[in-house]
Design a protein around this motif. Sequence first.
Motif, PDB file in Angstrom:
ATOM      1  N   HIS A   1     -11.614 -10.683 -31.854  1.00 25.91           N
ATOM      2  CA  HIS A   1     -10.589 -10.502 -32.528  1.00 25.91           C
ATOM      3  C   HIS A   1     -10.898 -10.206 -33.982  1.00 25.91           C
ATOM      4  O   HIS A   1     -10.305  -9.559 -34.847  1.00 25.91           O
ATOM      5  N   ILE A   2     -11.888 -10.952 -34.840  1.00 19.14           N
ATOM      6  CA  ILE A   2     -12.299 -10.595 -36.119  1.00 19.14           C
ATOM      7  C   ILE A   2     -12.909  -9.234 -36.218  1.00 19.14           C
ATOM      8  O   ILE A   2     -12.551  -8.588 -37.215  1.00 19.14           O
ATOM      9  N   GLY A   3     -13.583  -8.808 -35.189  1.00 15.42           N
ATOM     10  CA  GLY A   3     -14.319  -7.539 -35.157  1.00 15.42           C
ATOM     11  C   GLY A   3     -13.064  -6.471 -35.036  1.00 15.42           C
ATOM     12  O   GLY A   3     -13.063  -5.392 -35.691  1.00 15.42           O
ATOM     13  N   ARG A   4     -11.813  -6.738 -34.243  1.00 17.27           N
ATOM     14  CA  ARG A   4     -10.712  -5.840 -34.395  1.00 17.27           C
ATOM     15  C   ARG A   4      -9.790  -5.866 -35.475  1.00 17.27           C
ATOM     16  O   ARG A   4      -9.369  -4.767 -36.006  1.00 17.27           O
ATOM     17  N   ARG A   5      -9.600  -7.062 -35.856  1.00 16.60           N
ATOM     18  CA  ARG A   5      -8.554  -7.445 -37.214  1.00 16.60           C
ATOM     19  C   ARG A   5      -9.360  -7.461 -38.435  1.00 16.60           C
ATOM     20  O   ARG A   5      -8.618  -7.489 -39.436  1.00 16.60           O
ATOM     21  N   GLY A   6     -10.519  -7.680 -38.617  1.00 11.10           N
ATOM     22  CA  GLY A   6     -11.199  -8.243 -39.986  1.00 11.10           C
ATOM     23  C   GLY A   6     -11.982  -7.159 -40.292  1.00 11.10           C
ATOM     24  O   GLY A   6     -12.373  -6.274 -39.959  1.00 11.10           O
ATOM     25  N   VAL A   7     -12.344  -7.138 -41.823  1.00 12.07           N
ATOM     26  CA  VAL A   7     -13.427  -6.213 -42.482  1.00 12.07           C
ATOM     27  C   VAL A   7     -14.313  -7.338 -42.934  1.00 12.07           C
ATOM     28  O   VAL A   7     -14.112  -8.347 -43.384  1.00 12.07           O
ATOM     29  N   PHE A   8     -15.687  -6.758 -42.719  1.00 10.92           N
ATOM     30  CA  PHE A   8     -16.893  -7.602 -43.223  1.00 10.92           C
ATOM     31  C   PHE A   8     -16.741  -7.711 -44.651  1.00 10.92           C
ATOM     32  O   PHE A   8     -16.880  -6.600 -45.357  1.00 10.92           O
ATOM     33  N   ILE A   9     -16.936  -8.833 -45.325  1.00  9.97           N
ATOM     34  CA  ILE A   9     -16.904  -9.028 -46.784  1.00  9.97           C
ATOM     35  C   ILE A   9     -18.275  -9.314 -47.107  1.00  9.97           C
ATOM     36  O   ILE A   9     -18.686  -8.899 -48.377  1.00  9.97           O
ATOM     37  N   GLY A  10     -19.015 -10.284 -46.624  1.00 12.46           N
ATOM     38  CA  GLY A  10     -20.476 -10.637 -47.277  1.00 12.46           C
ATOM     39  C   GLY A  10     -21.051 -11.699 -46.238  1.00 12.46           C
ATOM     40  O   GLY A  10     -20.398 -12.252 -45.309  1.00 12.46           O
ATOM     41  N   GLN A  11     -22.100 -12.025 -46.791  1.00 15.49           N
ATOM     42  CA  GLN A  11     -22.987 -13.149 -46.113  1.00 15.49           C
ATOM     43  C   GLN A  11     -23.567 -14.178 -47.172  1.00 15.49           C
ATOM     44  O   GLN A  11     -24.012 -13.453 -48.063  1.00 15.49           O
TER      45      GLN A  11
END
Length: 134
Positions: A22-32
């Motif tokens: 779900h996060i991979g499909r709906r989200g954008v990586f912001i940081g770590q």
Amino acid sequence: MLNVLKSIFTWWNGATIGARFHIGRRGVFIGQDERGNRYFEAKDNSDSFDGRLRRWVIYQGYADASKVSPDWHGWLHHTFALPPTVEPFVIKPWEKAHLPNLTGTIHARRPQGSLARGGERQKATGDYEAWTPE
């Protein structure tokens, strides 16, 4: 192979397969962050409850909210508009470094008199008076 099985059958180790999908499909990586936790923000408001973009964290290892540092916590909860990767969090000189919850670990605080330290404590002083019912 073991990590795949852990992600299928446990929710407390990082994120489940469904959450990652779900996060991979709906989200954008912001940081770590420095602990390896990864932060994401929704691409649009379709998951939103209040009109704000939804934000997620995928924990590195055991999922424990106290492992999120104050700067990322503020971003996750919309206290800060910009993530710490864009606008770093200013730490005041009087602030202590963030520590995750150490309860249940070997680093937990064990004051004198606790059972973890043998249960021995100092005798009560003269200013203590035991309560007795009338």
